[in-house]
Scaffold this active site. Structure first.
Site, PDB file in Angstrom:
ATOM      1  N   HIS A  12       6.884  -3.854 -11.172  1.00 13.75           N
ATOM      2  CA  HIS A  12       5.877  -4.803 -10.673  1.00 13.75           C
ATOM      3  C   HIS A  12       4.460  -4.225 -10.700  1.00 13.75           C
ATOM      4  O   HIS A  12       3.635  -4.543  -9.844  1.00 13.75           O
ATOM      5  CB  HIS A  12       6.260  -5.275  -9.270  1.00 13.75           C
ATOM      6  N   HIS A  59       2.748  -3.423  -0.243  1.00 24.02           N
ATOM      7  CA  HIS A  59       2.065  -2.143  -0.415  1.00 24.02           C
ATOM      8  C   HIS A  59       0.921  -2.036   0.596  1.00 24.02           C
ATOM      9  O   HIS A  59      -0.252  -2.045   0.229  1.00 24.02           O
ATOM     10  CB  HIS A  59       1.524  -2.020  -1.831  1.00 24.02           C
ATOM     11  N   GLU A 240      11.163   3.034  -5.017  1.00 27.54           N
ATOM     12  CA  GLU A 240      11.171   1.553  -5.057  1.00 27.54           C
ATOM     13  C   GLU A 240      12.481   1.025  -5.654  1.00 27.54           C
ATOM     14  O   GLU A 240      12.888  -0.101  -5.370  1.00 27.54           O
ATOM     15  CB  GLU A 240       9.988   1.015  -5.876  1.00 27.54           C
TER      16      GLU A 240
HETATM   17  C1  DHB Z   1       1.204   1.257  -9.893  1.00 27.33           C
HETATM   18  C2  DHB Z   1       2.522   0.811  -9.867  1.00 27.33           C
HETATM   19  C3  DHB Z   1       3.045   0.210  -8.730  1.00 27.33           C
HETATM   20  O1  DHB Z   1       4.337  -0.219  -8.631  1.00 27.33           O
HETATM   21  C4  DHB Z   1       2.270   0.038  -7.637  1.00 27.33           C
HETATM   22  O2  DHB Z   1       2.827  -0.596  -6.593  1.00 27.33           O
HETATM   23  C5  DHB Z   1       0.957   0.476  -7.631  1.00 27.33           C
HETATM   24  C6  DHB Z   1       0.426   1.082  -8.768  1.00 27.33           C
HETATM   25  C7  DHB Z   1       0.633   1.879 -11.115  1.00 27.33           C
HETATM   26  O3  DHB Z   1       1.366   2.274 -12.007  1.00 27.33           O
HETATM   27  O4  DHB Z   1      -0.578   1.941 -11.230  1.00 27.33           O
HETATM   28 FE    FE Z   2       4.925  -0.723  -6.189  1.00 25.61          FE
END
Ligand code: DHB
Ligand code: FE
Length: 290
Positions: A12, A59, A240
């Protein structure tokens, strides 16, 4: 009775949402990633679920250090796309399914999983990016979505084993709902993923693909993997992936039924700092429609 017809698994990454919103999906960096979801968008349209139960993590958007529910179910009628610092994404409001969500809460809590009931919550990229990947840019999302937020941001986080068992309880709840609804359960986040520190950008393709293999073939054994292995092998945010075990635990074989068939499998590096994994598992009992 309601039934689970399929499970969908996908990363995601927020930058994927930005690429969609800014019309960059055909750029050389992004094209191979989005091609991996072409099949999935057609598949979802053909399958037309009545409800998606979407397991994701917040998040520090709706929740924060002030309040950290381990498992939170969205029982509201709608959920607005969250402002994560650059304004809300230009995506549709998420329409919920309060009646089914409340039924699932009732059943799962009686089965000893302590869910937090959330009647008001904005949803961040953890939920909206998977919807964008699977649906493109519709004026409205194709069906109601029940958001199910898991704490994988602040330790202590739930074990893979507990997530897998929770998936079983969710299946039991869905199949005891007295309306003929077709439900899909989605697990999101991951895969290789380390956003900070000296190991930032760590990618372990071999571990990720073994995770996909085991998720398909031996999910109960995969659920025994301890947190430290996710962090050591695939980076701190790879944790995750325990959310994928919730969706996997809701499939028929976890309750002694037939193994699902693999509808689609895709793996791509890089997207921002991470590897992207994607899997569709279909219940054997569902007729092939597409
Ligand atoms: C990124 C990936 C994530 O799953 C997230 O929640 C925040 C940042 C990333 O790769 O930048
Ligand atoms: Fe994430």
């Amino acid at each position: 009775m309601a039934r689970i017809t399929a499970s969908v698994y996908t990363s995601h990454v927020p930058a994927i949402g930005v690429a969609i919103d800014q019309g960059k999906t055909q750029q050389p960096y992004w094209k191979p990633l989005f091609e991996g979801y072409d099949f999935s968008r057609r598949w979802l349209q053909a399958r037309a679920p009545d409800v998606v139960f979407l397991v994701y993590n917040d998040h520090a958007t709706a929740f924060s250090q002030e309040m950290i529910p381990t498992f939170a179910i969205g029982t509201a009628a709608e959920f607005l796309p969250a402002d994560e610092g650059w304004g809300p994404r230009p995506v549709p409001t998420v329409v919920g399914h309060p009646k089914l969500a409340s039924h699932i809460a009732q059943s799962v809590i009686q089965d000893d999983f302590d869910l937090t009931i959330v009647n008001k919550m904005d949803v961040d990229h953890g939920l909206t990016v998977p919807l964008s990947l699977m649906c493109g840019q519709p004026r409205a999302w194709p069906c109601p979505v029940i958001p199910f937020a898991v704490n994988v941001v602040q330790y202590p986080v739930p074990s893979g084993r507990r997530c897998f068992e929770l998936g079983k309880a969710i299946r039991k709840a869905v199949t005891s709902y007295d309306e003929p609804l077709k439900l899909q359960i989605w697990g999101t986040g991951g895969m290789s993923h380390q956003l900070q520190g000296p190991r930032a950008g760590l990618i372990n393709k071999e571990w990720d693909n073994r995770f996909l293999d085991r998720l398909i073939d031996e999910p109960a054994a995969l659920a025994q993997v301890p947190h430290v292995e996710y962090a050591r092998e695939a980076g701190s945010e790879a944790i995750e992936l325990v959310m994928w075990l919730i969706a996997r635990g809701a499939m028929a074989d976890a309750a002694g039924g037939a193994k699902p068939r693999v509808g689609h499998r895709f793996y791509h590096v890089p997207a921002s700092n991470t590897a992207v994994g994607h899997l569709i598992l279909e219940e054997q009992s569902e007729e092939q429609e597409s």
